[in-house]
Design a protein around this motif. Sequence first.
Motif, PDB file in Angstrom:
ATOM      1  N   MET A 152       0.846  -1.191   0.000  1.00 51.25           N
ATOM      2  CA  MET A 152       0.000   0.000   0.000  1.00 51.25           C
ATOM      3  C   MET A 152       0.882   1.241   0.000  1.00 51.25           C
ATOM      4  N   ILE A 153       0.525   2.178  -0.827  1.00 52.44           N
ATOM      5  CA  ILE A 153       1.202   3.469  -0.838  1.00 52.44           C
ATOM      6  C   ILE A 153       0.671   4.275   0.338  1.00 52.44           C
ATOM      7  N   LEU A 154       1.559   4.706   1.226  1.00 52.01           N
ATOM      8  CA  LEU A 154       1.110   5.422   2.415  1.00 52.01           C
ATOM      9  C   LEU A 154       0.582   6.813   2.092  1.00 52.01           C
ATOM     10  N   LEU A 155       1.177   7.489   1.126  1.00 49.63           N
ATOM     11  CA  LEU A 155       0.724   8.838   0.784  1.00 49.63           C
ATOM     12  C   LEU A 155       0.415   8.943  -0.698  1.00 49.63           C
ATOM     13  N   THR A 156      -0.820   9.292  -0.997  1.00 49.46           N
ATOM     14  CA  THR A 156      -1.175   9.622  -2.377  1.00 49.46           C
ATOM     15  C   THR A 156      -0.632  11.011  -2.678  1.00 49.46           C
ATOM     16  N   GLU A 157      -0.634  11.382  -3.930  1.00 49.16           N
ATOM     17  CA  GLU A 157      -0.150  12.712  -4.309  1.00 49.16           C
ATOM     18  C   GLU A 157      -1.006  13.800  -3.654  1.00 49.16           C
ATOM     19  N   ASN A 158      -2.315  13.586  -3.599  1.00 51.44           N
ATOM     20  CA  ASN A 158      -3.223  14.552  -2.971  1.00 51.44           C
ATOM     21  C   ASN A 158      -2.910  14.718  -1.483  1.00 51.44           C
ATOM     22  N   LEU A 159      -2.735  13.612  -0.774  1.00 48.67           N
ATOM     23  CA  LEU A 159      -2.404  13.687   0.656  1.00 48.67           C
ATOM     24  C   LEU A 159      -1.057  14.362   0.863  1.00 48.67           C
ATOM     25  N   ARG A 160      -0.085  13.999   0.032  1.00 51.31           N
ATOM     26  CA  ARG A 160       1.253  14.598   0.132  1.00 51.31           C
ATOM     27  C   ARG A 160       1.166  16.118  -0.040  1.00 51.31           C
ATOM     28  N   ASN A 161       0.402  16.569  -1.026  1.00 49.47           N
ATOM     29  CA  ASN A 161       0.265  18.007  -1.262  1.00 49.47           C
ATOM     30  C   ASN A 161      -0.406  18.720  -0.095  1.00 49.47           C
ATOM     31  N   ARG A 162      -1.451  18.112   0.459  1.00 43.83           N
ATOM     32  CA  ARG A 162      -2.126  18.716   1.619  1.00 43.83           C
ATOM     33  C   ARG A 162      -1.185  18.817   2.811  1.00 43.83           C
ATOM     34  N   LEU A 163      -0.397  17.758   3.047  1.00 47.86           N
ATOM     35  CA  LEU A 163       0.550  17.770   4.165  1.00 47.86           C
ATOM     36  C   LEU A 163       1.653  18.802   3.948  1.00 47.86           C
ATOM     37  N   LEU A 164       2.137  18.919   2.718  1.00 51.14           N
ATOM     38  CA  LEU A 164       3.161  19.919   2.408  1.00 51.14           C
ATOM     39  C   LEU A 164       2.630  21.337   2.607  1.00 51.14           C
ATOM     40  N   GLN A 165       1.388  21.587   2.187  1.00 52.34           N
ATOM     41  CA  GLN A 165       0.780  22.903   2.397  1.00 52.34           C
ATOM     42  C   GLN A 165       0.684  23.218   3.888  1.00 52.34           C
ATOM     43  N   ASN A 166       0.256  22.239   4.683  1.00 54.96           N
ATOM     44  CA  ASN A 166       0.195  22.451   6.130  1.00 54.96           C
ATOM     45  C   ASN A 166       1.578  22.726   6.705  1.00 54.96           C
ATOM     46  N   GLY A 167       2.591  22.039   6.181  1.00 54.74           N
ATOM     47  CA  GLY A 167       3.955  22.229   6.656  1.00 54.74           C
ATOM     48  C   GLY A 167       4.486  23.629   6.386  1.00 54.74           C
ATOM     49  N   GLN A 168       3.888  24.327   5.429  1.00 61.00           N
ATOM     50  CA  GLN A 168       4.307  25.689   5.119  1.00 61.00           C
ATOM     51  C   GLN A 168       3.581  26.719   5.978  1.00 61.00           C
ATOM     52  N   GLN A 169       2.692  26.262   6.847  1.00 61.39           N
ATOM     53  CA  GLN A 169       1.945  27.152   7.742  1.00 61.39           C
ATOM     54  C   GLN A 169       2.279  26.795   9.194  1.00 61.39           C
ATOM     55  N   PRO A 170       3.434  27.241   9.672  1.00 60.32           N
ATOM     56  CA  PRO A 170       3.829  26.892  11.043  1.00 60.32           C
ATOM     57  C   PRO A 170       2.897  27.531  12.070  1.00 60.32           C
ATOM     58  N   ASP A 171       2.910  26.969  13.249  1.00 59.61           N
ATOM     59  CA  ASP A 171       2.139  27.484  14.381  1.00 59.61           C
ATOM     60  C   ASP A 171       0.636  27.502  14.112  1.00 59.61           C
ATOM     61  N   THR A 172       0.159  26.538  13.332  1.00 55.18           N
ATOM     62  CA  THR A 172      -1.257  26.386  13.063  1.00 55.18           C
ATOM     63  C   THR A 172      -1.699  25.032  13.608  1.00 55.18           C
ATOM     64  N   ASP A 173      -2.857  25.010  14.233  1.00 54.65           N
ATOM     65  CA  ASP A 173      -3.411  23.773  14.796  1.00 54.65           C
ATOM     66  C   ASP A 173      -4.226  23.071  13.705  1.00 54.65           C
ATOM     67  N   HIS A 174      -3.527  22.327  12.855  1.00 57.21           N
ATOM     68  CA  HIS A 174      -4.155  21.681  11.705  1.00 57.21           C
ATOM     69  C   HIS A 174      -5.009  20.486  12.119  1.00 57.21           C
ATOM     70  N   VAL A 175      -5.991  20.192  11.299  1.00 53.33           N
ATOM     71  CA  VAL A 175      -6.763  18.960  11.420  1.00 53.33           C
ATOM     72  C   VAL A 175      -5.917  17.857  10.792  1.00 53.33           C
ATOM     73  N   PRO A 176      -5.794  16.698  11.444  1.00 53.96           N
ATOM     74  CA  PRO A 176      -5.003  15.617  10.844  1.00 53.96           C
ATOM     75  C   PRO A 176      -5.495  15.266   9.443  1.00 53.96           C
ATOM     76  N   VAL A 177      -4.550  15.014   8.562  1.00 55.96           N
ATOM     77  CA  VAL A 177      -4.838  14.707   7.168  1.00 55.96           C
ATOM     78  C   VAL A 177      -4.912  13.207   6.944  1.00 55.96           C
ATOM     79  N   VAL A 178      -4.075  12.467   7.654  1.00 58.26           N
ATOM     80  CA  VAL A 178      -3.979  11.029   7.420  1.00 58.26           C
ATOM     81  C   VAL A 178      -3.691  10.301   8.730  1.00 58.26           C
ATOM     82  N   LYS A 179      -4.162   9.055   8.784  1.00 58.89           N
ATOM     83  CA  LYS A 179      -3.900   8.189   9.949  1.00 58.89           C
ATOM     84  C   LYS A 179      -3.214   6.929   9.445  1.00 58.89           C
ATOM     85  N   PHE A 180      -2.077   6.609  10.062  1.00 58.13           N
ATOM     86  CA  PHE A 180      -1.375   5.353   9.807  1.00 58.13           C
ATOM     87  C   PHE A 180      -1.549   4.466  11.025  1.00 58.13           C
ATOM     88  N   PHE A 181      -1.506   3.142  10.806  1.00 52.73           N
ATOM     89  CA  PHE A 181      -1.661   2.231  11.940  1.00 52.73           C
ATOM     90  C   PHE A 181      -0.963   0.904  11.658  1.00 52.73           C
TER      91      PHE A 181
END
Length: 125
Positions: free
Chosen positions: A1-30
């Motif tokens: 299984m691919i852990l990150l799709t391109e869409n998920l990767r892009n959303r996570l990267l966008q969040n990473g560019q906004q420091p000090d923000t209380d983001h909603v989790p994008v993905v859950k691994f288990f």
Amino acid sequence: MILLTENLRNRLLQNGQQPDTDHVPVVKFFNPFGVGTWLVTELDADNDTLFGLADLGFGCPELGSFSLSELTTVRLPFGMGVKRDLLFDATFPLSAYAEAARQAASIVESERLLHAAAATLRERR
């Protein structure tokens, strides 16, 4: 299984560019065979360093960074690895998940516990 799709990767990267923000989790691994849950909100520009809430089953989930490449190399019984929860759809910011996890000593997804944790955080402000 691919852990990150391109869409998920892009959303996570966008969040990473906004420091000090209380983001909603994008993905859950288990870990499908036992303990190990990660709620991820951000990905650094290095495309490897994730940020979120990690629960390794010791009774003290922690906020912090962890490696995507390390998650992908975990080998479990029957040749399986860490999985992505395809049905995960977060509605609370990471702080609410962290507060509920602190109270329950593990990551929880109970709406009741998350609402209570969010209320606790609002009272502290």
